[in-house]
Enzyme design. Structure first.
Site, PDB file in Angstrom:
ATOM      1  N   SER A  17      40.711  35.844  53.473  1.00  0.00           N
ATOM      2  CA  SER A  17      40.712  34.628  54.182  1.00  0.00           C
ATOM      3  C   SER A  17      40.846  34.444  55.571  1.00  0.00           C
ATOM      4  CB  SER A  17      41.273  33.502  53.072  1.00  0.00           C
ATOM      5  OG  SER A  17      40.792  33.360  52.064  1.00  0.00           O
ATOM      6  N   LYS A  66      48.189  27.510  42.572  1.00  0.00           N
ATOM      7  CA  LYS A  66      46.994  26.393  42.598  1.00  0.00           C
ATOM      8  C   LYS A  66      47.308  25.223  41.841  1.00  0.00           C
ATOM      9  CE  LYS A  66      43.083  29.464  43.789  1.00  0.00           C
ATOM     10  NZ  LYS A  66      41.796  29.722  43.787  1.00  0.00           N
ATOM     11  N   ALA A 127      39.917  33.785  30.670  1.00  0.00           N
ATOM     12  CA  ALA A 127      40.608  32.273  30.787  1.00  0.00           C
ATOM     13  C   ALA A 127      41.799  32.315  31.429  1.00  0.00           C
ATOM     14  CB  ALA A 127      40.928  32.268  28.944  1.00  0.00           C
ATOM     15  N   GLY A 128      41.610  33.046  32.553  1.00  0.00           N
ATOM     16  CA  GLY A 128      42.699  33.061  33.616  1.00  0.00           C
ATOM     17  C   GLY A 128      42.585  32.033  34.707  1.00  0.00           C
ATOM     18  N   ILE A 217      32.271  36.867  38.722  1.00  0.00           N
ATOM     19  CA  ILE A 217      33.493  36.443  39.850  1.00  0.00           C
ATOM     20  C   ILE A 217      34.164  37.610  40.615  1.00  0.00           C
ATOM     21  CG2 ILE A 217      35.439  35.274  39.894  1.00  0.00           C
ATOM     22  CD1 ILE A 217      32.924  33.445  39.595  1.00  0.00           C
TER      23      ILE A 217
HETATM   24  P1  ATR Z   1      44.515  34.966  36.535  1.00  0.00           P
HETATM   25  O1  ATR Z   1      43.056  34.898  36.838  1.00  0.00           O
HETATM   26  O2  ATR Z   1      45.255  33.644  36.447  1.00  0.00           O
HETATM   27  O3  ATR Z   1      45.170  35.829  37.433  1.00  0.00           O
HETATM   28  P2  ATR Z   1      44.762  37.200  34.803  1.00  0.00           P
HETATM   29  O4  ATR Z   1      46.063  37.739  34.010  1.00  0.00           O
HETATM   30  O5  ATR Z   1      44.300  38.136  35.887  1.00  0.00           O
HETATM   31  O6  ATR Z   1      44.785  35.772  35.221  1.00  0.00           O
HETATM   32  O7  ATR Z   1      43.600  37.490  33.801  1.00  0.00           O
HETATM   33  C1  ATR Z   1      42.363  37.054  33.948  1.00  0.00           C
HETATM   34  C2  ATR Z   1      41.435  37.327  32.894  1.00  0.00           C
HETATM   35  O8  ATR Z   1      41.040  38.637  32.646  1.00  0.00           O
HETATM   36  C3  ATR Z   1      41.896  36.925  31.667  1.00  0.00           C
HETATM   37  O9  ATR Z   1      41.055  36.030  30.825  1.00  0.00           O
HETATM   38  C4  ATR Z   1      42.355  38.171  30.813  1.00  0.00           C
HETATM   39  O10 ATR Z   1      42.567  38.153  29.443  1.00  0.00           O
HETATM   40  P3  ATR Z   1      43.655  37.951  28.356  1.00  0.00           P
HETATM   41  O11 ATR Z   1      43.799  36.295  28.700  1.00  0.00           O
HETATM   42  O12 ATR Z   1      43.370  38.329  27.389  1.00  0.00           O
HETATM   43  O13 ATR Z   1      44.867  38.634  29.133  1.00  0.00           O
HETATM   44  C5  ATR Z   1      41.165  38.974  31.314  1.00  0.00           C
HETATM   45  N1  ATR Z   1      41.242  40.472  31.222  1.00  0.00           N
HETATM   46  C6  ATR Z   1      42.246  41.177  32.135  1.00  0.00           C
HETATM   47  N2  ATR Z   1      42.237  42.596  31.680  1.00  0.00           N
HETATM   48  C7  ATR Z   1      41.487  42.641  30.537  1.00  0.00           C
HETATM   49  C8  ATR Z   1      40.743  43.702  30.009  1.00  0.00           C
HETATM   50  N3  ATR Z   1      41.163  44.991  30.274  1.00  0.00           N
HETATM   51  N4  ATR Z   1      40.262  43.423  28.765  1.00  0.00           N
HETATM   52  C9  ATR Z   1      39.582  42.275  28.687  1.00  0.00           C
HETATM   53  N5  ATR Z   1      40.085  41.017  29.286  1.00  0.00           N
HETATM   54  C10 ATR Z   1      41.008  41.437  30.329  1.00  0.00           C
END
Ligand code: ATR
Length: 273
Positions: A17, A66, A127-128, A217
């Site tokens: 940014s 956020k 779902a993050g 994304i």
């Molecule tokens: P945020 O977007 O809030 O930072 P995050 O912890 O980074 O959240 O996770 C983003 C997404 O990536 C989540 O949907 C996560 O799945 P979980 O809810 O099961 O943790 C997903 N994710 C991260 N690593 C993964 C992996 N190795 N395999 C499948 N999904 C993964």
């Protein structure tokens, strides 16, 4: 007097940014500057006070603030209310107004391609943090249904409830089943971090077709394994950098009231990957 803008979050040192906004300020000859300001989780209130003391003109908000930032707003736009989160703040003499440019920033690359999402079925993988703005965006577009596939079912269930609350049909699939029935969906959106640094693919791409629209994304690298494999299947591709750029442009336009310089900002962004 020089106007100061910032991005707040943690971690913040790899954020694109500052480069994006400083490019735009320079390009338009505006006397403004944009800094990265690390505010750890739990210190948001103090951080905001500090920003008000330096008379910050506006700021972006990223992980992990956020959602929490909503509590500190005096006013918020429709997209903030829809997503329950904010990423762009305007400071008017200590009064904070929140916007959420992630919602329309997500939709922007879809609209640029003149793709109609009304009544479509969406497979959202992940779902993050990013998922809420995506769900809010698709609810604005009145899609038919959003299926959420996630490694951890509980996190998906929470988002399914959120989607239903804002009027969307929503259900769950595990990642393996999602790969098997992926051809039933017009949109396939990866909102997980899988693919980052070129490692891994969130679902099997075997059943992706030329009718699929694959929106990843993840923006580092530009060509994730999901994108590479979906291209081979003939799918339409939407890149993560397009959303990153669109949300930044919308923040810039809220702050300055001027059209953001797309080409200059795009060159800066892609030059950094
Ligand atoms: P945020 O977007 O809030 O930072 P995050 O912890 O980074 O959240 O996770 C983003 C997404 O990536 C989540 O949907 C996560 O799945 P979980 O809810 O099961 O943790 C997903 N994710 C991260 N690593 C993964 C992996 N190795 N395999 C499948 N999904 C993964």
């Amino acid at each position: 007097m020089t106007k100061t803008y910032a991005i707040i979050g943690d971690p913040i040192d790899h954020s694109f940014s500052p480069a994006l906004h400083n490019t735009a300020f320079l390009f338009l000859g505006l006397d403004c500057t944009y800094i990265a300001y690390r505010i750890p989780k739990g210190e948001l209130e103090y951080g905001i006070e500090a920003l008000k003391k330096i008379d910050i003109s506006g700021f972006n908000v990223t992980i992990p603030h956020k959602i929490d930032m909503m509590k500190f707003l005096d006013e918020s736009d429709t997209e903030c209310k829809l997503a329950g989160a904010t990423n762009t703040i305007v400071n008017e003499n200590g009064r904070l107004k929140g916007y959420n440019t992630d919602v329309d920033g997500f939709l922007d690359p879809i609209k640029k391609r003149k793709i109609d999402s009304k009544d479509s079925d969406v497979l959202l993988i992940g779902a993050g943090g990013a998922a809420r703005a995506i769900i809010a965006g698709f609810s604005k577009e009145k899609v038919h249904k959003i299926t959420i596939a996630n490694r951890t079912r509980e996190r998906a269930e929470e988002l399914i409830r959120f989607a239903q609350e804002i009027g969307l049909k929503s259900d769950y699939l595990d990642l393996q089943s999602a790969g098997e029935v992926v051809n039933r969906y017009k949109f396939i959106v990866n909102a997980t971090s899988v693919g980052l640094k070129g490692i891994g693919c969130p679902i099997s791409t075997r059943n992706i077709t030329k009718n699929s629209i694959v929106y990843d994304i993840v923006y580092v690298p530009v060509e994730t394994p999901l994108i590479e494999q979906s291209k081979i299947q003939g799918a339409t591709i939407i890149y993560g950098w397009e959303m990153l750029l669109a949300q930044a442009m919308k923040s810039f336009e809220i702050w300055t009231g001027k059209p953001a310089p797309y080409e200059a900002m795009k060159l800066t962004l892609l030059g950094r990957f």
